[in-house]
Design a protein around this motif. Structure first.
Motif, PDB file in Angstrom:
ATOM      1  N   MET A   1     -25.336 -19.626  17.660  1.00 28.71           N
ATOM      2  CA  MET A   1     -25.952 -20.851  18.173  1.00 28.71           C
ATOM      3  C   MET A   1     -25.395 -22.085  17.449  1.00 28.71           C
ATOM      4  O   MET A   1     -25.170 -23.132  18.059  1.00 28.71           O
ATOM      5  N   VAL A   2     -25.160 -21.949  16.151  1.00 34.45           N
ATOM      6  CA  VAL A   2     -24.605 -23.061  15.359  1.00 34.45           C
ATOM      7  C   VAL A   2     -23.202 -23.405  15.844  1.00 34.45           C
ATOM      8  O   VAL A   2     -22.855 -24.583  16.024  1.00 34.45           O
ATOM      9  N   LEU A   3     -22.386 -22.402  16.070  1.00 29.35           N
ATOM     10  CA  LEU A   3     -21.013 -22.649  16.520  1.00 29.35           C
ATOM     11  C   LEU A   3     -20.994 -23.302  17.899  1.00 29.35           C
ATOM     12  O   LEU A   3     -20.193 -24.204  18.156  1.00 29.35           O
TER      13      LEU A   3
ATOM     14  N   ALA B   1     -24.344 -29.998   9.445  1.00 30.78           N
ATOM     15  CA  ALA B   1     -25.803 -29.984   9.287  1.00 30.78           C
ATOM     16  C   ALA B   1     -26.507 -30.117  10.631  1.00 30.78           C
ATOM     17  O   ALA B   1     -27.508 -29.433  10.893  1.00 30.78           O
ATOM     18  N   ARG B   2     -25.999 -30.984  11.508  1.00 29.32           N
ATOM     19  CA  ARG B   2     -26.592 -31.122  12.846  1.00 29.32           C
ATOM     20  C   ARG B   2     -26.496 -29.820  13.619  1.00 29.32           C
ATOM     21  O   ARG B   2     -27.460 -29.388  14.264  1.00 29.32           O
ATOM     22  N   ALA B   3     -25.330 -29.198  13.558  1.00 33.36           N
ATOM     23  CA  ALA B   3     -25.159 -27.930  14.279  1.00 33.36           C
ATOM     24  C   ALA B   3     -26.088 -26.860  13.704  1.00 33.36           C
ATOM     25  O   ALA B   3     -26.646 -26.043  14.453  1.00 33.36           O
TER      26      ALA B   3
ATOM     27  N   ARG C   1     -30.926 -23.321  15.942  1.00 37.68           N
ATOM     28  CA  ARG C   1     -32.072 -22.487  15.557  1.00 37.68           C
ATOM     29  C   ARG C   1     -33.291 -22.901  16.355  1.00 37.68           C
ATOM     30  O   ARG C   1     -33.309 -23.953  17.003  1.00 37.68           O
ATOM     31  N   VAL C   2     -34.319 -22.090  16.275  1.00 41.76           N
ATOM     32  CA  VAL C   2     -35.595 -22.408  16.910  1.00 41.76           C
ATOM     33  C   VAL C   2     -36.606 -22.592  15.795  1.00 41.76           C
ATOM     34  O   VAL C   2     -36.990 -21.642  15.108  1.00 41.76           O
TER      35      VAL C   2
ATOM     36  N   GLY D   1     -34.163 -15.368  15.651  1.00 42.71           N
ATOM     37  CA  GLY D   1     -33.913 -13.989  15.253  1.00 42.71           C
ATOM     38  C   GLY D   1     -32.972 -13.852  14.078  1.00 42.71           C
ATOM     39  O   GLY D   1     -33.059 -14.613  13.107  1.00 42.71           O
ATOM     40  N   ASP D   2     -32.055 -12.901  14.154  1.00 39.96           N
ATOM     41  CA  ASP D   2     -31.208 -12.554  13.019  1.00 39.96           C
ATOM     42  C   ASP D   2     -30.145 -13.622  12.733  1.00 39.96           C
ATOM     43  O   ASP D   2     -29.943 -14.565  13.502  1.00 39.96           O
ATOM     44  N   VAL D   3     -29.431 -13.432  11.630  1.00 39.92           N
ATOM     45  CA  VAL D   3     -28.462 -14.419  11.160  1.00 39.92           C
ATOM     46  C   VAL D   3     -27.286 -14.566  12.122  1.00 39.92           C
ATOM     47  O   VAL D   3     -26.761 -15.673  12.314  1.00 39.92           O
ATOM     48  N   TRP D   4     -26.866 -13.483  12.752  1.00 37.66           N
ATOM     49  CA  TRP D   4     -25.725 -13.589  13.668  1.00 37.66           C
ATOM     50  C   TRP D   4     -26.107 -14.380  14.922  1.00 37.66           C
ATOM     51  O   TRP D   4     -25.304 -15.177  15.412  1.00 37.66           O
ATOM     52  N   LYS D   5     -27.311 -14.196  15.423  1.00 35.32           N
ATOM     53  CA  LYS D   5     -27.761 -15.008  16.562  1.00 35.32           C
ATOM     54  C   LYS D   5     -27.734 -16.490  16.180  1.00 35.32           C
ATOM     55  O   LYS D   5     -27.296 -17.338  16.960  1.00 35.32           O
TER      56      LYS D   5
END
Length: 385
Positions: free
Chosen positions: A54-56, A172-174, A179-180, A46-50
Motif C-alpha cells: 500500500m505504501v509503494l 512519510a506521506r506514503a 495504512r488503515v 493487516g500484515d507488514v507486506w500488505k
C-alpha cells in the motif's frame, strides 16, 4: 543473484506499476513481512507486506514522484520498499495483545545497509536510502508531542543533515496513506508542517546552513545557540576518527594519508598487552584512551584507528575529543564482501570470517551530524587502493 544494476530496474518509471514478485525475490527478508502482524489500531490493513504494498502504491501516486530524476526515484522507492524490513525481527506482543515493533526503523536501516552493500549499491546512494529508513516516522511527530523532547526547529534542522527532506516527506506521506488507521489526517498535517518549515529554513533539499562546522557539531549535541552565529572555536587537536569493518583497509589508508601522525589503536593496545581479539577489551580500551587523552592535552594531531561500527561506540571517542576542543573528521572505509573476506583470511588475525560477518548486524555507518566532517570511502582492490 541480484546485483545493484538489476535492482535499479525495480524502481518503476512514472506511470508504471511495481513488480512485487521481483521485489520479494531481490530482498528475501521481505517474505517474512507476509506473516508479521501489526497493531490493528494503527494498521487495520493487516500484515507488514500488505502495508508495504500500500505504501509503494501511495508513493507512485504522489504527484512529486513523476518529477524526480531516476537517482532520486530509486532512492525513495527503495526506502519505501525496505522501510519496515526489520519489523519481522522486532515484533513484541504484550500481555494485553497489543503489538509493537520498537526500534524497527534503526534496525531496518542496518538490514537494508547489509542487503544493498552485498548487491553493490553505490555507498552514497545506499546511505541516503538507509538514513531515510532510520528516520521515516520522525515527521509524524515533529509537530505533535515530540518523543525526544526537542523543538520542531531542531528536528527539521537535524533531519535536513540526515536526509533529503523532499524525499523524506514523500516517504512519510506514503507511509501514513498506505495504512488503515484513525489519525491519517492529523499526521498528514504534521508532515506538511515539516515540509513548510524546511522551506522557511531553506533546507528542503539540502542541509540547513550553519555559520561553521563547530557551530553545527555543538548544536546537534544540544548547545543552546543559533545556527547563523558562529561559536567561538578554542584551539585543539586535529583528529581523524576511522570507522569501518575489520579488513576494510583502515591501516593502509592511515599509512598512506597520514604519514607521521601518531595513531591511537585498540588493536595496537591489545597487541601491546598480549591479548587476542575479544579478550579483555576493557584493558585495551583503557590503554588506548589514556594515549588519546595525552595527545589531546598537548593539542597534537592524531588518528584514532578503530572499527567504531556503531554510533554509540563512535560517540564515546568523538565526545572525548570534543571535550578537549578537538576538530574531528570521521573517515569511514568499506570494501566489497569478497574483498573483505579475502583480506581477512590473508591477515595475521584471530578474527574469523564468520565472526567478521556477524559484526555486520552492528554496522551503523556514520552520519554528517556526528563530527565536523565526514568521508565515506570505498577501499576497493579493483580501484588500486
Amino acid at each position: 543473484m541480484w546485483n545493484w544494476k538489476n535492482m535499479q530496474t525495480l524502481a518503476p518509471p512514472p506511470g508504471a506499476e511495481v513488480d512485487f514478485a521481483a521485489c520479494l525475490d531481490a530482498f528475501p527478508q521481505l517474505e517474512l513481512a507476509k506473516t508479521t502482524p501489526q497493531d490493528p489500531i494503527y494498521h487495520a490493513e493487516g500484515d507488514v507486506w500488505k502495508h508495504t504494498k500500500m505504501v509503494l502504491r501511495a508513493l507512485l501516486e504522489d504527484e512529486h514522484y513523476a518529477q524526480l530524476d531516476p537517482h532520486d526515484r530509486e532512492t525513495v522507492f527503495f526506502a519505501a520498499l525496505l522501510h519496515d524490513v526489520a519489523k519481522c525481527s522486532t515484533t513484541v506482543i504484550a500481555d494485553d495483545g497489543r503489538i509493537s515493533q520498537p526500534g524497527h526503523s534503526r534496525k531496518g536501516a542496518v538490514d537494508a545497509r547489509i542487503a544493498l552493500w552485498e548487491a553493490g549499491a553505490p555507498v552514497l546512494q545506499r546511505e541516503a536510502i538507509c538514513r531515510l529508513i532510520s528516520v521515516h516516522q520522525v515527521p509524524f511527530f515533529a509537530f505533535a508531542d515530540s518523543r525526544r523532547g526537542q523543538s520542531p526547529e531542531f528536528i527539521v534542522r537535524e533531519l535536513s543533515w540526515l536526509a533529503d527532506l523532499h524525499l523524506l516527506t514523500m516517504l512519510a506521506r506514503a507511509d501514513i496513506l498506505g495504512r488503515v488507521c484513525p489519525d491519517v489526517g492529523q499526521v498528514l498535517v504534521n508532515i506538511e508542517l515539516v515540509r513548510e518549515m524546511a522551506g522557511e529554513e531553506d533546507c528542503l533539499r539540502k542541509p540547513r546552513a550553519f555559520a561553521s562546522a563547530e557551530t553545527a557539531v555543538r548544536y546537534f549535541r544540544g548547545a543552546q545557540l543559533h545556527p547563523d552565529y558562529a561559536l567561538h572555536e578554542a584551539p585543539g587537536s586535529e583528529v581523524i576518527v576511522m570507522c569501518g569493518l575489520p579488513a576494510s583497509g583502515k591501516n593502509t589508508w592511515v599509512e598512506r594519508e597520514c604519514k607521521g601522525w601518531p595513531v591511537v589503536s585498540f588493536d595496537d593496545a591489545r597487541s601491546e598487552l598480549g591479548l587476542k581479539h575479544g579478550e579483555n577489551d576493557g584493558a585495551a580500551a583503557h590503554r588506548a584512551i589514556d594515549k588519546a587523552r595525552s595527545l589531546l592535552r598537548t593539542r597534537e594531531r592524531f588518528v584514532w584507528n578503530a572499527t567504531h561500527l556503531s554510533r554509540q561506540m563512535r560517540g564515546k571517542s568523538v565526545d572525548l575529543c570534543l571535550d578537549y576542543g578537538a576538530t574531528v573528521r570521521l573517515v569511514h572505509l568499506e570494501a566489497t564482501r569478497g574483498e573483505l573476506l579475502a583480506r581477512n583470511r590473508a591477515r595475521d588475525t584471530t578474527l574469523t570470517n564468520a565472526a567478521l560477518l556477524g559484526m555486520l548486524h552492528r554496522w551503523e555507518a556514520p552520519t554528517p551530524t556526528e563530527a565536523h566532517a565526514l568521508s565515506l570511502l570505498v577501499n576497493s582492490d579493483r580501484e588500486g587502493k
